[in-house]
Design a protein around this motif. Structure first.
Motif: not given
Length: 115
Positions: A33, A35-41, A83, A85
């Protein structure tokens, strides 16, 4: 600033708890995934094993890192995309793969999901 996983990063984490045929224990994983998705944790990560994966190889669901110019060796298990955390699992960056490895892993996942 703290590390933020990005697509193509190889990270180290512990895949426990796991159940059934899921890979468990400490392993490297390939982040798929962005960075934009990963920023959500959360991050979408496929585990990498150095062990035998005969059945996965038979079905074409692994991507080898042999010859990929990475310190990490083994096989990316695309059929075990998770997926996670990434903050709670305390992922640590190891290295980044070349784009063709990411492309191959994504194409295997696409084949699994949209056969």
């Amino acid at each position: 600033m703290a590390y933020l996983p990005n697509r193509g990063d190889i990270v180290h984490l512990d895949f426990d708890p796991a159940s059934g045929r899921e890979m468990n224990g400490p392993h490297f994983g390939l982040v798929l995934s962005g960075k934009v998705f990963n920023q959500q944790g959360l991050a979408m990560i496929c585990p990498i094993s150095q062990g035998a994966a005969a059945s996965a190889r038979t079905y074409g669901t692994v991507v080898t890192l042999m010859g990929a110019d990475t310190d990490t060796q083994g096989a990316v298990h695309c059929h075990q995309l998770k997926s996670l955390d990434w903050r709670a699992w305390n992922v640590r960056h190891k290295e980044t793969v070349q784009q063709y490895i990411v492309d191959e892993a994504l194409s295997r996942i696409e084949a699994i999901l949209f056969e």
